[in-house]
Scaffold this active site. Structure first.
Site, PDB file in Angstrom:
ATOM      1  N   GLU A 103       0.857  -1.179   0.000  1.00 45.05           N
ATOM      2  CA  GLU A 103       0.000   0.000   0.000  1.00 45.05           C
ATOM      3  C   GLU A 103       0.891   1.225   0.000  1.00 45.05           C
ATOM      4  OE1 GLU A 103      -3.694   2.128   2.404  1.00 45.05           O
ATOM      5  OE2 GLU A 103      -2.836   0.273   3.171  1.00 45.05           O
ATOM      6  N   CYS A 156      -6.607   1.156   2.405  1.00 45.84           N
ATOM      7  CA  CYS A 156      -7.490   2.316   2.312  1.00 45.84           C
ATOM      8  C   CYS A 156      -7.247   3.112   1.037  1.00 45.84           C
ATOM      9  CB  CYS A 156      -7.310   3.193   3.543  1.00 45.84           C
ATOM     10  SG  CYS A 156      -7.932   2.443   5.069  1.00 45.84           S
ATOM     11  N   ASN A 202     -12.315  -3.399   0.150  1.00 43.20           N
ATOM     12  CA  ASN A 202     -11.266  -3.447   1.169  1.00 43.20           C
ATOM     13  C   ASN A 202     -11.837  -3.004   2.508  1.00 43.20           C
ATOM     14  OD1 ASN A 202      -8.407  -3.241   2.332  1.00 43.20           O
ATOM     15  ND2 ASN A 202      -9.203  -1.169   2.604  1.00 43.20           N
ATOM     16  N   GLU A 203     -12.005  -3.920   3.393  1.00 47.88           N
ATOM     17  CA  GLU A 203     -12.446  -3.728   4.781  1.00 47.88           C
ATOM     18  C   GLU A 203     -13.534  -2.664   4.956  1.00 47.88           C
ATOM     19  OE1 GLU A 203      -9.236  -0.840   7.079  1.00 47.88           O
ATOM     20  OE2 GLU A 203      -8.827  -2.992   7.112  1.00 47.88           O
TER      21      GLU A 203
END
Length: 673
Positions: free
Chosen positions: A43, A259, A393-394
């Site tokens: 990331e 994120c 993503n989450e």
């Protein structure tokens, strides 16, 4: 061990897998497990891409930095006007008639006087200087590739001096120390890319790049770049960081986040869109980063896929699923009650196309697919053979998310049933978390192949919990532990993670993939702690957790044996580590490379005696190899090495023996069969 013996042992480590015979038959008693358990998760956090793995040395080379991204930023951020020899002129950021709409801003240099005021001074010209990412580190004897787009505004051609210099402090002012330079002649009245090679004469950790116009007039500049010729396999990645990842022997890489997948946290307008990250770099669209800085997209999806190929990793790209991160627009302050922004259902086909077109770009035939042709035109006519695709993503597993996930999932699996979809279990993967419960419910409803769990916890969690022992064995959905770490970077934290990974290996029939997170952090630009690898402009700092990950990455296999090691004092049937037991073991067989790996971890303060019986493995060769990490629980390896790390020590292989496992240590024994 002397230096020659050490080198011989390391050579043996490097060649053991390369000299593999045909696959062997696994002896009885083994349990089939995933051989893709250890991967990496990249990331762009803590300056991991620009100024990190992506080897570009110029910051804001496209002049696209903006106050939308950070207060006080603008086109001239990380640039400064220079005018040696009392030259005069002024700078003008412009956006008309740019190279490409995705990069609208460029800099115009108005040169009024470019001659030196005193004849005895050697430096002259009017121009701009870039200090890079806290300085530009260059090494003597190395060559650096400069490129930029220039446009001559008037009828007179101009000379431009490109120089790498080291500024000299003090009074009176001194000319900078020249490290490398060249002259470029600019004549074109339309945008044209110019390139030059700069061979550095002397090492400097704090060099700067200067662009000096030597003639009066006006000239435009954009897309300034400086990249070492020596990058990993010539593909633009910083060599030492890439080599550190290669030594982990990861089986896959998840990217681009995290994120980051949801964009900068301000809604949909800056969501990460993979299509803006491929093609010529002057046509890529930079983006506000979730973590408070700019992403140039010089490291885009093409480079991610190519890097996966270079390291022999499966690419695992993650795409947004039609909802924003629950942290957008200040949502973290209200989470978990904050509602997500959700794309209207009538617009969801755009997000479906993001997934379908990516698969076609990665795997399609250039002769029949426009997206595959773009891949071929970029230099990769062969398919990338994409196998995995993550959706979401989450996110908070809300009704809005579930509806949109199903919409994308059903259409992607219908069009490409061979693609393995990775879903999400939300931002906190624990049994009492409603998102976790809803995520698994969604997995069962859709039949998704893999679900991505995330958790960052204090070390005691990893020392004392064994959650996968209790997972149902009849679930169709496998687990990808996509983000996890103990919340510190001491040796005891790394050993806690190692103990937990032994538990994961034991449950390798349920857990198919894992990746520690975050992967990288720049030393003085860190958004999150801990991280696996810290770095500055000169070197890398490998943490204790890195060496634990390396052990597991190097010991992948297809079969787990739980009854080959027993610790003294355990009950007769207690051959596996249990909850609140701070030591453990794992025996893994790789039938493809004909290697056997015995891993022992002791996170306690007492020596443990392990009784090891490998008699069932009849073809064991001699010698074997031993690697270990040992130290005191509070030792760190951030910037000054404290624990002891070894790899490749040879020893005489035995099939039945006792092993004294010292406190606060982890050992891997490696056998050839």
């Amino acid at each position: 061990m002397n230096r020659r013996a050490t080198l011989a042992a390391l050579l043996m480590v490097a060649t053991m897998g390369l000299c593999a015979q045909k696959p062997m038959t696994a002896p009885a008693g083994g349990k089939a497990i995933s051989d893709e358990l250890i991967g990496i998760f990249f990331e762009d956090i803590s300056s991991s891409a620009d100024g990190g793995l992506y080897a570009e040395l110029v910051q804001n080379g496209s002049f696209e930095y903006s106050p939308v991204e950070r207060d006080g930023w603008g086109p001239g951020t990380f640039w400064r006007m220079i005018r040696p020899g009392h030259s005069t002129g002024w700078l003008e950021p412009r956006m008309d008639n740019s190279i490409h709409p995705n990069n609208p801003t460029y800099m115009r240099l108005h040169v009024e006087r470019a001659k030196e005021y005193h004849d005895y001074r050697g430096w002259r010209g009017f121009g701009i200087q870039n200090d890079g990412f806290d300085g530009i580190s260059v090494r003597d004897g190395k060559t650096y590739n400069f490129s930029a787009f220039f446009r001559n505004i008037d009828d007179k051609g101009k000379q431009i001096r490109i120089a790498l210099v080291e500024p000299q402090m003090g009074w009176p002012p001194k000319d900078p120390k020249l490290l490398a330079d060249t002259i470029i002649n600019i004549n074109s009245k339309s945008w044209q890319k110019y390139e030059a090679a700069l061979s550095v004469k002397e090492y400097s950790p704090k060099a700067v790049l200067q662009i000096l116009v030597l003639d009066k007039g006006e000239i435009d500049v954009d897309m300034v770049s400086l990249i070492p010729q020596d990058t990993y396999k010539g593909h633009g990645m910083r060599t030492d960081l890439a080599e550190a990842l290669a030594e982990l022997q990861p089986k896959f890489m998840r990217f681009p986040g995290g994120c980051v997948v949801h964009g900068g946290g301000d809604g949909f307008w800056d969501t990460y869109r993979w299509k803006n990250t491929i093609g010529p770099k002057e046509q890529r669209k930079g983006l506000k980063n979730t973590w408070g800085y700019h992403q140039s997209m010089g490291l885009g999806f093409y480079e991610y896929f190519q890097f996966c190929e270079d390291l022999g990793m499966e690419p695992v790209p993650i795409l947004p699923a039609g909802v924003s991160c629950q942290g957008a627009n200040g949502g973290w302050n209200m989470w978990p009650t904050q509602a997500q922004d959700a794309c209207p259902m009538e617009e969801m086909d755009e997000w479906v196309d993001e997934a379908l077109d990516l698969i076609e770009w990665a795997n399609g035939d250039p002769a029949t697919s426009k997206w595959a042709k773009m891949r071929a035109d970029a230099g990769h006519p062969a398919p990338f053979n994409l196998k995995y695709l993550g959706l979401g993503n989450e996110e908070k597993i809300s009704p809005e998310f579930c509806e949109r996930f199903k919409y994308i999932y059903e259409r992607v699996t219908k069009a490409y049933p061979e693609i393995v979809i990775v879903g999400t279990a939300g931002p906190g993967s624990h049994a009492n978390n409603p998102d976790f419960q809803n995520g698994w419910k969604l997995a069962e409803e859709t039949g998704m192949p893999i679900i991505d769990e995330h958790y960052y916890e204090p070390r005691d969690y990893f020392l004392n919990k064994r959650q996968y022992d209790n997972y149902p064995r009849d679930r169709k959905t496998k687990v990808y532990l996509g983000e996890y770490a103990a919340k510190d970077k001491k040796l005891i934290d790394a050993l806690a993670e190692g103990l937990y990974l032994l538990h994961v290996e034991r449950n390798g029939d349920v857990v198919s993939m894992t990746s520690y997170a975050p992967l990288f952090a720049k030393k003085d630009a860190t958004n999150w702690n801990p991280d696996l690898i810290y770095f500055d402009n000169q070197r890398t700092y490998l943490t204790c957790s890195y060496y634990i990950q390396q052990m597991f990455g190097q010991s992948a296999g297809q079969y787990y044996y739980g009854d080959c090691v027993k610790f003294e004092g355990d009950a007769p049937d207690a051959c596996q580590p249990m909850e609140n037991v701070h030591y453990g073991q794992s025996v893994v067989l790789n039938v493809k490379t004909r290697e056997l790996f015995v891993k022992l971890c002791n996170a306690s303060d007492e020596t443990k005696t392990a009784h090891i019986d490998l008699s069932r493995f009849k073809t064991m060769k001699k010698p074997a190899l031993r690697s270990y990490i040992i130290g005191q629980p509070d030792d760190e390896n951030n910037y000054e090495a404290q624990p002891i790390f070894t790899k490749g020590e040879t020893f005489k292989a035995e099939k039945k023996f006792d092993f004294q496992l010292k406190p606060y240590s982890m050992v891997m024994l490696r056998y050839k069969l």
